[in-house]
Design a protein around this motif. Structure first.
Motif, PDB file in Angstrom:
ATOM      1  N   ASN A  39       1.072  -1.119   0.094  1.00 39.16           N
ATOM      2  CA  ASN A  39       0.146  -0.350  -0.090  1.00 39.16           C
ATOM      3  C   ASN A  39       0.948   1.622  -0.268  1.00 39.16           C
ATOM      4  O   ASN A  39       0.432   1.794  -0.774  1.00 39.16           O
ATOM      5  CB  ASN A  39      -0.905  -0.026   1.104  1.00 39.16           C
ATOM      6  CG  ASN A  39      -2.027  -0.447   1.307  1.00 39.16           C
ATOM      7  OD1 ASN A  39      -2.437  -0.873  -0.150  1.00 39.16           O
ATOM      8  ND2 ASN A  39      -2.960  -0.886   1.753  1.00 39.16           N
ATOM      9  N   HIS A  82       0.533   3.752  -3.138  1.00 33.80           N
ATOM     10  CA  HIS A  82      -0.304   5.176  -2.397  1.00 33.80           C
ATOM     11  C   HIS A  82       0.191   6.062  -2.325  1.00 33.80           C
ATOM     12  O   HIS A  82      -0.006   7.855  -2.512  1.00 33.80           O
ATOM     13  CB  HIS A  82      -1.252   4.665  -1.385  1.00 33.80           C
ATOM     14  CG  HIS A  82      -2.212   3.791  -2.235  1.00 33.80           C
ATOM     15  ND1 HIS A  82      -3.024   3.444  -3.187  1.00 33.80           N
ATOM     16  CD2 HIS A  82      -2.568   2.358  -1.709  1.00 33.80           C
ATOM     17  CE1 HIS A  82      -3.719   2.960  -4.271  1.00 33.80           C
ATOM     18  NE2 HIS A  82      -3.154   1.990  -2.101  1.00 33.80           N
ATOM     19  N   CYS A  83       2.138   6.082  -1.865  1.00 33.56           N
ATOM     20  CA  CYS A  83       2.446   7.042  -1.671  1.00 33.56           C
ATOM     21  C   CYS A  83       2.853   8.381  -3.156  1.00 33.56           C
ATOM     22  O   CYS A  83       3.440   7.530  -4.304  1.00 33.56           O
ATOM     23  CB  CYS A  83       4.212   7.013  -0.903  1.00 33.56           C
ATOM     24  SG  CYS A  83       5.334   8.191  -0.874  1.00 33.56           S
ATOM     25  N   LYS A  84       2.380   9.442  -2.705  1.00 30.91           N
ATOM     26  CA  LYS A  84       2.565   9.828  -4.438  1.00 30.91           C
ATOM     27  C   LYS A  84       3.920  10.919  -4.057  1.00 30.91           C
ATOM     28  O   LYS A  84       3.808  12.011  -5.039  1.00 30.91           O
ATOM     29  CB  LYS A  84       1.559  11.040  -4.398  1.00 30.91           C
ATOM     30  CG  LYS A  84       0.231  10.485  -4.501  1.00 30.91           C
ATOM     31  CD  LYS A  84       0.351   9.294  -5.941  1.00 30.91           C
ATOM     32  CE  LYS A  84      -0.954   8.378  -6.433  1.00 30.91           C
ATOM     33  NZ  LYS A  84      -1.229   7.233  -6.592  1.00 30.91           N
ATOM     34  N   ASP A 132       3.869  11.013   3.083  1.00 30.47           N
ATOM     35  CA  ASP A 132       2.566  11.468   2.139  1.00 30.47           C
ATOM     36  C   ASP A 132       1.558  11.221   3.088  1.00 30.47           C
ATOM     37  O   ASP A 132       1.126  10.673   3.398  1.00 30.47           O
ATOM     38  CB  ASP A 132       2.517   9.916   0.908  1.00 30.47           C
ATOM     39  CG  ASP A 132       0.885  10.613  -0.242  1.00 30.47           C
ATOM     40  OD1 ASP A 132       1.315  12.380   0.161  1.00 30.47           O
ATOM     41  OD2 ASP A 132       0.403  10.394  -0.983  1.00 30.47           O
ATOM     42  N   ARG A 133       2.143  12.248   4.043  1.00 29.52           N
ATOM     43  CA  ARG A 133       1.402  12.388   5.750  1.00 29.52           C
ATOM     44  C   ARG A 133      -0.049  12.107   5.178  1.00 29.52           C
ATOM     45  O   ARG A 133      -0.865  12.320   5.601  1.00 29.52           O
ATOM     46  CB  ARG A 133       2.057  13.304   5.824  1.00 29.52           C
ATOM     47  CG  ARG A 133       1.248  14.206   6.969  1.00 29.52           C
ATOM     48  CD  ARG A 133       2.060  15.207   7.938  1.00 29.52           C
ATOM     49  NE  ARG A 133       1.605  15.488   9.117  1.00 29.52           N
ATOM     50  CZ  ARG A 133       0.240  16.017   9.696  1.00 29.52           C
ATOM     51  NH1 ARG A 133      -0.551  16.134   8.594  1.00 29.52           N
ATOM     52  NH2 ARG A 133      -0.835  15.596  10.244  1.00 29.52           N
ATOM     53  N   ASP A 134      -0.582  13.259   4.052  1.00 29.40           N
ATOM     54  CA  ASP A 134      -2.271  12.896   4.913  1.00 29.40           C
ATOM     55  C   ASP A 134      -3.562  12.166   3.979  1.00 29.40           C
ATOM     56  O   ASP A 134      -4.054  12.583   3.208  1.00 29.40           O
ATOM     57  CB  ASP A 134      -2.549  14.872   3.819  1.00 29.40           C
ATOM     58  CG  ASP A 134      -1.106  16.251   4.255  1.00 29.40           C
ATOM     59  OD1 ASP A 134      -2.031  15.504   5.483  1.00 29.40           O
ATOM     60  OD2 ASP A 134      -0.995  16.827   3.480  1.00 29.40           O
ATOM     61  N   ARG A 135      -2.258  11.322   2.971  1.00 29.45           N
ATOM     62  CA  ARG A 135      -2.916   9.916   2.161  1.00 29.45           C
ATOM     63  C   ARG A 135      -2.970   9.273   3.344  1.00 29.45           C
ATOM     64  O   ARG A 135      -2.360   8.331   3.213  1.00 29.45           O
ATOM     65  CB  ARG A 135      -2.553   9.762   0.847  1.00 29.45           C
ATOM     66  CG  ARG A 135      -3.206  10.789   0.101  1.00 29.45           C
ATOM     67  CD  ARG A 135      -1.403  10.139  -1.317  1.00 29.45           C
ATOM     68  NE  ARG A 135      -2.219   9.317  -1.752  1.00 29.45           N
ATOM     69  CZ  ARG A 135      -3.025   9.325  -3.144  1.00 29.45           C
ATOM     70  NH1 ARG A 135      -4.343  10.383  -3.518  1.00 29.45           N
ATOM     71  NH2 ARG A 135      -4.023   8.082  -3.122  1.00 29.45           N
ATOM     72  N   GLN A 147      -0.464  10.292  11.613  1.00 30.81           N
ATOM     73  CA  GLN A 147       0.013  11.576  11.068  1.00 30.81           C
ATOM     74  C   GLN A 147       0.802  11.711  12.031  1.00 30.81           C
ATOM     75  O   GLN A 147       0.359  12.726  12.689  1.00 30.81           O
ATOM     76  CB  GLN A 147      -1.251  12.081  10.337  1.00 30.81           C
ATOM     77  CG  GLN A 147      -2.023  11.970   9.268  1.00 30.81           C
ATOM     78  CD  GLN A 147      -3.379  12.738   8.910  1.00 30.81           C
ATOM     79  OE1 GLN A 147      -3.854  13.018   9.948  1.00 30.81           O
ATOM     80  NE2 GLN A 147      -2.845  13.437   8.236  1.00 30.81           N
ATOM     81  N   LYS A 161       2.800  10.006   7.550  1.00 26.58           N
ATOM     82  CA  LYS A 161       1.909   9.045   8.369  1.00 26.58           C
ATOM     83  C   LYS A 161       2.628   7.445   8.059  1.00 26.58           C
ATOM     84  O   LYS A 161       3.530   7.348   7.979  1.00 26.58           O
ATOM     85  CB  LYS A 161       0.852   8.831   6.612  1.00 26.58           C
ATOM     86  CG  LYS A 161       0.192   7.491   6.832  1.00 26.58           C
ATOM     87  CD  LYS A 161      -1.028   7.457   5.529  1.00 26.58           C
ATOM     88  CE  LYS A 161      -0.368   7.062   4.437  1.00 26.58           C
ATOM     89  NZ  LYS A 161       0.390   7.628   3.384  1.00 26.58           N
TER      90      LYS A 161
END
Length: 140
Positions: free
Chosen positions: A50, A54-56, A81-84, A115, A120
């Motif tokens: 994951n 999913h990390c952008k 990618d703290r906000d996802r 977070q 994250k």
């Protein structure tokens, strides 16, 4: 005092197997084998997959930390990618993915995410002895 193993892998799918191998080695070093090791390793595989999927954040590193105190094991997978944040969802039968968090929830005693200032972290907690007992087949 708890034992801790931390390592980082590049955010790339081909490094997921390396993470799996390092988790398996740490578990073996701590004497965790059989069904508990399988559950923890599979959960690590799902959480790392994951993170790399999913990390952008480009050129990111995914951090994997295992902490074992003799009774409980905490698996943590962090990416920048703290906000996802992870959101479990119901996957259709013909979908190829989307079941990782459901699987982790079924295998772990508890799981969640937090977070941090720059990352994250998705975590899962296991009780290896209880997990081993849960996988012992009942007599017929």
């Amino acid at each position: 005092m708890p034992s801790t193993e931390t390592f980082r892998i590049p955010k790339d799918r081909r490094h997921v197997s390396r993470a799996r191998q390092q988790v398996r080695k740490a578990l073996a070093d701590w004497g965790i084998a059989g069904a508990p090791a399988d559950s923890i390793t599979l959960s690590a595989n799902e959480l790392v997959t994951n993170a790399v999927t999913h990390c952008k954040v480009s050129e990111a590193l995914v951090r994997v930390t295992l902490t074992y105190d003799g009774a409980e094991l905490l698996l943590e997978v962090a990416d920048p990618d703290r906000d996802r944040v992870p959101l479990p969802h119901d996957s259709a039968p013909d979908e190829e993915g989307g079941r990782g968090l459901t699987l982790v929830a079924a295998l772990a005693d508890a799981w969640g995410h937090r977070q941090e200032p720059y990352t994250k972290c998705v975590w899962a907690r296991f009780t290896p002895t209880r997990a081993e007992e849960a996988h012992v087949p009942r007599a017929l």
